[in-house]
Design a protein around this motif. Sequence first.
Motif, PDB file in Angstrom:
ATOM      1  N   ARG A  20      -6.556   3.262  -4.014  1.00 17.79           N
ATOM      2  CA  ARG A  20      -5.210   3.074  -3.460  1.00 17.79           C
ATOM      3  C   ARG A  20      -4.715   1.658  -3.716  1.00 17.79           C
ATOM      4  NH1 ARG A  20      -7.290   6.295   0.790  1.00 17.79           N
ATOM      5  NH2 ARG A  20      -7.919   4.422   1.923  1.00 17.79           N
ATOM      6  N   PHE A  21      -5.623   0.682  -3.550  1.00 13.52           N
ATOM      7  CA  PHE A  21      -5.221  -0.709  -3.749  1.00 13.52           C
ATOM      8  C   PHE A  21      -4.802  -0.963  -5.193  1.00 13.52           C
ATOM      9  CE2 PHE A  21      -6.551  -5.025  -5.058  1.00 13.52           C
ATOM     10  CZ  PHE A  21      -5.603  -5.754  -4.352  1.00 13.52           C
ATOM     11  N   TYR A  22      -5.635  -0.564  -6.156  1.00 13.89           N
ATOM     12  CA  TYR A  22      -5.300  -0.819  -7.556  1.00 13.89           C
ATOM     13  C   TYR A  22      -4.058  -0.045  -7.990  1.00 13.89           C
ATOM     14  CZ  TYR A  22      -9.430  -3.647  -8.268  1.00 13.89           C
ATOM     15  OH  TYR A  22     -10.348  -4.663  -8.199  1.00 13.89           O
ATOM     16  N   SER A  23      -3.853   1.136  -7.415  1.00 12.80           N
ATOM     17  CA  SER A  23      -2.618   1.868  -7.700  1.00 12.80           C
ATOM     18  C   SER A  23      -1.406   1.094  -7.176  1.00 12.80           C
ATOM     19  CB  SER A  23      -2.663   3.261  -7.059  1.00 12.80           C
ATOM     20  OG  SER A  23      -3.664   4.052  -7.648  1.00 12.80           O
ATOM     21  N   SER A  24      -1.542   0.506  -5.987  1.00 15.15           N
ATOM     22  CA  SER A  24      -0.416  -0.203  -5.369  1.00 15.15           C
ATOM     23  C   SER A  24      -0.055  -1.478  -6.123  1.00 15.15           C
ATOM     24  CB  SER A  24      -0.725  -0.522  -3.902  1.00 15.15           C
ATOM     25  OG  SER A  24      -1.771  -1.471  -3.790  1.00 15.15           O
ATOM     26  N   ILE A  25      -1.035  -2.133  -6.746  1.00 11.62           N
ATOM     27  CA  ILE A  25      -0.725  -3.368  -7.468  1.00 11.62           C
ATOM     28  C   ILE A  25      -0.559  -3.145  -8.968  1.00 11.62           C
ATOM     29  CG2 ILE A  25      -1.980  -4.728  -5.743  1.00 11.62           C
ATOM     30  CD1 ILE A  25      -4.099  -5.291  -7.924  1.00 11.62           C
ATOM     31  N   SER A  26      -0.661  -1.894  -9.421  1.00 10.20           N
ATOM     32  CA  SER A  26      -0.596  -1.626 -10.859  1.00 10.20           C
ATOM     33  C   SER A  26       0.677  -2.149 -11.532  1.00 10.20           C
ATOM     34  CB  SER A  26      -0.781  -0.130 -11.144  1.00 10.20           C
ATOM     35  OG  SER A  26       0.246   0.631 -10.546  1.00 10.20           O
ATOM     36  N   GLN A 178       7.510 -14.195  -9.064  1.00 11.51           N
ATOM     37  CA  GLN A 178       7.588 -12.844  -8.514  1.00 11.51           C
ATOM     38  C   GLN A 178       6.627 -12.580  -7.370  1.00 11.51           C
ATOM     39  OE1 GLN A 178       7.841  -9.657 -11.524  1.00 11.51           O
ATOM     40  NE2 GLN A 178       7.900 -11.263 -13.065  1.00 11.51           N
ATOM     41  N   PHE A 179       5.452 -13.216  -7.383  1.00 14.73           N
ATOM     42  CA  PHE A 179       4.435 -12.860  -6.391  1.00 14.73           C
ATOM     43  C   PHE A 179       3.501 -14.020  -6.110  1.00 14.73           C
ATOM     44  CE2 PHE A 179       2.641 -11.739 -10.521  1.00 14.73           C
ATOM     45  CZ  PHE A 179       1.435 -12.411 -10.475  1.00 14.73           C
ATOM     46  N   LEU A 180       2.727 -13.847  -5.045  1.00 13.46           N
ATOM     47  CA  LEU A 180       1.625 -14.736  -4.686  1.00 13.46           C
ATOM     48  C   LEU A 180       0.407 -13.853  -4.436  1.00 13.46           C
ATOM     49  CD1 LEU A 180       0.490 -17.538  -3.747  1.00 13.46           C
ATOM     50  CD2 LEU A 180       1.260 -16.916  -1.447  1.00 13.46           C
ATOM     51  N   PHE A 181      -0.706 -14.169  -5.117  1.00 13.70           N
ATOM     52  CA  PHE A 181      -1.930 -13.374  -4.978  1.00 13.70           C
ATOM     53  C   PHE A 181      -3.013 -14.271  -4.402  1.00 13.70           C
ATOM     54  CE2 PHE A 181      -5.608 -10.953  -6.981  1.00 13.70           C
ATOM     55  CZ  PHE A 181      -5.474  -9.850  -6.128  1.00 13.70           C
ATOM     56  N   GLU A 182      -3.460 -13.919  -3.187  1.00  9.78           N
ATOM     57  CA  GLU A 182      -4.471 -14.703  -2.471  1.00  9.78           C
ATOM     58  C   GLU A 182      -5.794 -13.944  -2.468  1.00  9.78           C
ATOM     59  OE1 GLU A 182      -2.538 -16.443   1.305  1.00  9.78           O
ATOM     60  OE2 GLU A 182      -1.282 -14.711   0.749  1.00  9.78           O
ATOM     61  N   ARG A 183      -6.907 -14.697  -2.626  1.00 16.94           N
ATOM     62  CA  ARG A 183      -8.234 -14.082  -2.689  1.00 16.94           C
ATOM     63  C   ARG A 183      -9.217 -14.896  -1.850  1.00 16.94           C
ATOM     64  NH1 ARG A 183      -9.004 -14.415  -9.010  1.00 16.94           N
ATOM     65  NH2 ARG A 183      -7.959 -16.404  -8.562  1.00 16.94           N
ATOM     66  N   ARG A 184      -9.892 -14.216  -0.923  1.00 18.57           N
ATOM     67  CA  ARG A 184     -10.847 -14.892  -0.040  1.00 18.57           C
ATOM     68  C   ARG A 184     -12.163 -14.116   0.002  1.00 18.57           C
ATOM     69  NH1 ARG A 184      -9.807 -14.516   4.987  1.00 18.57           N
ATOM     70  NH2 ARG A 184      -8.149 -12.942   4.902  1.00 18.57           N
ATOM     71  N   ILE A 202       4.928  -9.853  -2.514  1.00 24.69           N
ATOM     72  CA  ILE A 202       6.056  -9.733  -3.440  1.00 24.69           C
ATOM     73  C   ILE A 202       7.188 -10.591  -2.892  1.00 24.69           C
ATOM     74  CG2 ILE A 202       7.550  -8.149  -4.685  1.00 24.69           C
ATOM     75  CD1 ILE A 202       4.460  -7.757  -5.046  1.00 24.69           C
ATOM     76  N   LYS A 203       7.607 -11.608  -3.625  1.00 20.12           N
ATOM     77  CA  LYS A 203       8.533 -12.599  -3.091  1.00 20.12           C
ATOM     78  C   LYS A 203       9.926 -12.027  -2.860  1.00 20.12           C
ATOM     79  CE  LYS A 203       6.127 -16.694  -4.824  1.00 20.12           C
ATOM     80  NZ  LYS A 203       6.226 -17.923  -5.635  1.00 20.12           N
ATOM     81  N   SER A 204      10.378 -11.139  -3.722  1.00 19.14           N
ATOM     82  CA  SER A 204      11.746 -10.620  -3.594  1.00 19.14           C
ATOM     83  C   SER A 204      11.938  -9.799  -2.326  1.00 19.14           C
ATOM     84  CB  SER A 204      12.102  -9.779  -4.818  1.00 19.14           C
ATOM     85  OG  SER A 204      11.211  -8.675  -4.936  1.00 19.14           O
ATOM     86  N   SER A 205      10.888  -9.093  -1.906  1.00 22.42           N
ATOM     87  CA  SER A 205      11.009  -8.208  -0.743  1.00 22.42           C
ATOM     88  C   SER A 205      10.225  -8.690   0.470  1.00 22.42           C
ATOM     89  CB  SER A 205      10.518  -6.805  -1.112  1.00 22.42           C
ATOM     90  OG  SER A 205       9.125  -6.832  -1.424  1.00 22.42           O
ATOM     91  N   GLY A 206       9.281  -9.590   0.252  1.00 27.69           N
ATOM     92  CA  GLY A 206       8.409 -10.021   1.327  1.00 27.69           C
ATOM     93  C   GLY A 206       7.283  -9.053   1.614  1.00 27.69           C
ATOM     94  N   GLU A 207       7.195  -7.967   0.837  1.00 26.21           N
ATOM     95  CA  GLU A 207       6.138  -6.971   1.030  1.00 26.21           C
ATOM     96  C   GLU A 207       4.771  -7.584   0.762  1.00 26.21           C
ATOM     97  OE1 GLU A 207       4.588  -2.732  -0.903  1.00 26.21           O
ATOM     98  OE2 GLU A 207       6.207  -3.872  -1.852  1.00 26.21           O
ATOM     99  N   SER A 208       3.789  -7.234   1.589  1.00 32.79           N
ATOM    100  CA  SER A 208       2.414  -7.672   1.391  1.00 32.79           C
ATOM    101  C   SER A 208       1.516  -6.460   1.182  1.00 32.79           C
ATOM    102  CB  SER A 208       1.906  -8.475   2.593  1.00 32.79           C
ATOM    103  OG  SER A 208       2.499  -9.763   2.626  1.00 32.79           O
ATOM    104  N   ILE A 209       0.678  -6.519   0.159  1.00 32.70           N
ATOM    105  CA  ILE A 209      -0.291  -5.471  -0.138  1.00 32.70           C
ATOM    106  C   ILE A 209      -1.670  -6.083   0.056  1.00 32.70           C
ATOM    107  CG2 ILE A 209      -1.139  -3.854  -1.862  1.00 32.70           C
ATOM    108  CD1 ILE A 209       1.636  -4.140  -3.242  1.00 32.70           C
ATOM    109  N   GLU A 210      -2.394  -5.592   1.058  1.00 34.79           N
ATOM    110  CA  GLU A 210      -3.671  -6.190   1.416  1.00 34.79           C
ATOM    111  C   GLU A 210      -4.817  -5.227   1.117  1.00 34.79           C
ATOM    112  OE1 GLU A 210      -3.548  -7.543   5.437  1.00 34.79           O
ATOM    113  OE2 GLU A 210      -1.844  -8.882   5.098  1.00 34.79           O
ATOM    114  N   ASN A 211      -5.968  -5.810   0.828  1.00 33.68           N
ATOM    115  CA  ASN A 211      -7.158  -4.998   0.563  1.00 33.68           C
ATOM    116  C   ASN A 211      -8.403  -5.786   0.933  1.00 33.68           C
ATOM    117  OD1 ASN A 211      -8.460  -2.574  -0.613  1.00 33.68           O
ATOM    118  ND2 ASN A 211      -9.264  -4.043  -2.088  1.00 33.68           N
TER     119      ASN A 211
END
Length: 266
Positions: A20-26, A178-184, A202-211
């Motif tokens: 689901r995560f990789y589909s969402s960020i594809s 377009q985006f910010l990708f954070e990894r911890r 996603i900067k344009s919408s403020g949407e966050s996709i977390e995994n």
Amino acid sequence: MPGSELKNNLMTAVKENQDRFYSSISPYYSLIFPYNPAQIGFLESENETLENLQWLDAGCGSGELAYALAGKGARVTAIDLNPALLGRAASEKNHKRISYRIANMLDIDRLFDHSRFDGVICFGNTLVHLDNTDQVLAFFRSVFAVLKPGGKFFLQILNYDHIFGEKVESLPLIENDQFLFERRYRFTSGSRKIRFITRLTIKSSGESIENETELLGLGSCDLTRLLQEAGFGTVSLYADFAKHPFGGNHLPLVVSTYKNRITREE
């Protein structure tokens, strides 16, 4: 519920979550992890020519490397488990010398003829998504089987010697307009498993996709041992695709090894 059934259900849930995560960020995958010309430079330095060689790209993602190889005249079979990523690769990185296929990297010795490929590639920290060292060894043995005698295997993961030794809790931010990708990372005492936590904003919408998923933090010694146990010859370790010496506080770990021309199969 029996223990083995519970474990299998948990593993299935993890894999479904990853899918689901990789589909969402594809839609953003090729921007987060763009084509790196140093990868082709590395492969060219390890082969007299790339033209007309048969390659297997295990974990091809959005097809960036497969497309670059095809552009050099190679013939590439590119596999991935995620349909969304593979669909984007097939539509955006289509090439007459590339065959894209949904497949599990653990199944390659059943899916492909033995001694078929001149080279196998597994880049992008794909390997550590396997659950344990038994699966890693099984994958290495499968790679050995599908390689031609003298064929080469190229692998890239992160340097978990450094990550565990220094308790690295975050990786560099990946950011553009377009985006910010954070990894911890989150560590568990006494375990080589590590929790990998990501957030794509996603900067344009403020949407966050977390995994959050569990990775297998393979060290260089275990990696070398498993490759040798699978039958491979000399294992060369590098700090990057430019072949700087491995060791110390660097993030990449790049591996080159080969199948001996005289093997146990012959």
